[in-house]
Write a protein that holds these residues in place. Structure first.
Motif, mmCIF file in Angstrom:
data_model
loop_
_atom_site.group_PDB
_atom_site.id
_atom_site.type_symbol
_atom_site.label_atom_id
_atom_site.label_comp_id
_atom_site.label_asym_id
_atom_site.label_seq_id
_atom_site.Cartn_x
_atom_site.Cartn_y
_atom_site.Cartn_z
ATOM 1 N N LYS A 195 0.834 -1.197 0.000
ATOM 2 C CA LYS A 195 0.000 0.000 0.000
ATOM 3 C C LYS A 195 0.877 1.258 0.000
ATOM 4 O O LYS A 195 0.597 2.225 -0.727
ATOM 5 N N ARG A 196 1.971 1.238 0.780
ATOM 6 C CA ARG A 196 2.887 2.382 0.804
ATOM 7 C C ARG A 196 3.539 2.585 -0.557
ATOM 8 O O ARG A 196 3.665 3.719 -1.035
ATOM 9 N N LEU A 197 3.977 1.493 -1.171
ATOM 10 C CA LEU A 197 4.614 1.593 -2.487
ATOM 11 C C LEU A 197 3.651 2.166 -3.516
ATOM 12 O O LEU A 197 4.023 3.025 -4.318
ATOM 13 N N ARG A 198 2.432 1.668 -3.513
ATOM 14 C CA ARG A 198 1.453 2.166 -4.476
ATOM 15 C C ARG A 198 1.216 3.666 -4.305
ATOM 16 O O ARG A 198 1.058 4.393 -5.286
ATOM 17 N N ALA A 199 1.200 4.107 -3.071
ATOM 18 C CA ALA A 199 0.973 5.528 -2.816
ATOM 19 C C ALA A 199 2.117 6.395 -3.342
ATOM 20 O O ALA A 199 1.920 7.561 -3.685
ATOM 21 N N LYS A 200 3.305 5.798 -3.444
ATOM 22 C CA LYS A 200 4.468 6.573 -3.881
ATOM 23 C C LYS A 200 4.785 6.436 -5.365
ATOM 24 O O LYS A 200 5.236 7.397 -5.994
ATOM 25 N N VAL A 201 4.585 5.236 -5.926
ATOM 26 C CA VAL A 201 5.047 5.023 -7.300
ATOM 27 C C VAL A 201 3.967 4.498 -8.241
ATOM 28 O O VAL A 201 4.223 4.332 -9.435
ATOM 29 N N GLU A 205 -4.270 4.305 -12.468
ATOM 30 C CA GLU A 205 -4.702 3.062 -13.108
ATOM 31 C C GLU A 205 -4.267 3.084 -14.571
ATOM 32 O O GLU A 205 -4.227 4.144 -15.182
ATOM 33 N N PRO A 206 -3.950 1.922 -15.167
ATOM 34 C CA PRO A 206 -3.899 0.604 -14.521
ATOM 35 C C PRO A 206 -2.651 0.455 -13.663
ATOM 36 O O PRO A 206 -1.594 0.981 -14.002
#
Length: 222
Positions: A195-201, A205-206
């Motif tokens: 979740k942290r990674l998604r918020a940063k990089v 979508e996709p």
């Protein structure tokens, strides 16, 4: 970056392991020559920190055997024996660097990253999937042209996923590789860091980071 630390003194070994893990390294240890030899021969480490004066087979003979078997894992010799003859012997046998004791952990980290860059080559340090790029040598991350700041653990997780796009990693595999933890069915540590990674990089979508339901996570192929 996976490193083998060969050191027979428990306090020094613990100090080095703690410092390297804080910088995001995955660390295995050996306290004697027999264990060190087997681990170095059987495991593809990114680098080895090798004390010369260890019980059993000494560090110099381990280094010599590795090079005779054409195992070119970068080796940093670390020892209190700081004489010129010792340094020359190690370097002539194929050691990549020499670090006399006592040393500061920051110096060891810098030397490890330097020998890794030299051994892998500048171009091999770059891993890219679509517009997401990581540099394994400098540990820099870019999303497009924008630099992204990651913690050492976040970087290691992203590196694991990006090395083989399309490969699915289970939570157990991620815990063992990134944290050196045995699987705990009650932990949500991997999900929290994803979740942290998604918020940063990976905000748009996709998603590049895909959830494979009931299995784990992967970076989709670009």
């Amino acid at each position: 970056m996976r490193v083998l630390v060969v050191e027979d003194e428990a306090k020094i070994r613990s100090f080095v392991v703690k410092g390297l893990k804080a910088e995001g390294f995955n660390v295995d240890t050996a306290a004697n020559g027999s264990d060190a030899r087997l681990m170095a021969l059987q495991t593809p480490y990114d680098a080895i920190v090798l004390d010369i004066m260890i019980p059993g087979q000494d560090g110099i003979s381990i280094l010599k055997e590795l090079r005779e078997k054409r195992i070119n894992t970068p080796v940093i010799l670390a020892t209190a024996r700081g004489g010129l003859e010792d340094r020359l012997q190690g370097l002539n046998l194929g050691a990549d660097d020499y670090l006399p004791k006592p040393f500061h952990i920051d110096e060891l980290v810098a030397r490890l990253r330097a020998v890794f860059r030299r051994s892998s080559g500048a171009l091999l340090n770059l891993v890219k999937v679509e517009d997401l790029t990581i540099n394994l040598g400098t540990r820099e991350v870019k999303k497009g042209s924008e630099a992204v700041e990651l913690t050492p653990r976040e970087f290691n997780l992203l590196e694991l996923l990006m090395r083989v796009p399309g490969r699915v990693y289970t939570r157990t595999q991620i815990l063992e590789t990134v944290w050196n933890y045995d699987f705990d069915p009650n932990t949500n540590l991997v999900d929290v860091y994803i979740k942290r990674l998604r918020a940063k990089v990976d905000k748009a979508e996709p998603r590049l980071i895909e959830t494979v339901r009931g299995v784990g996570y992967r970076i989709r192929k670009g």
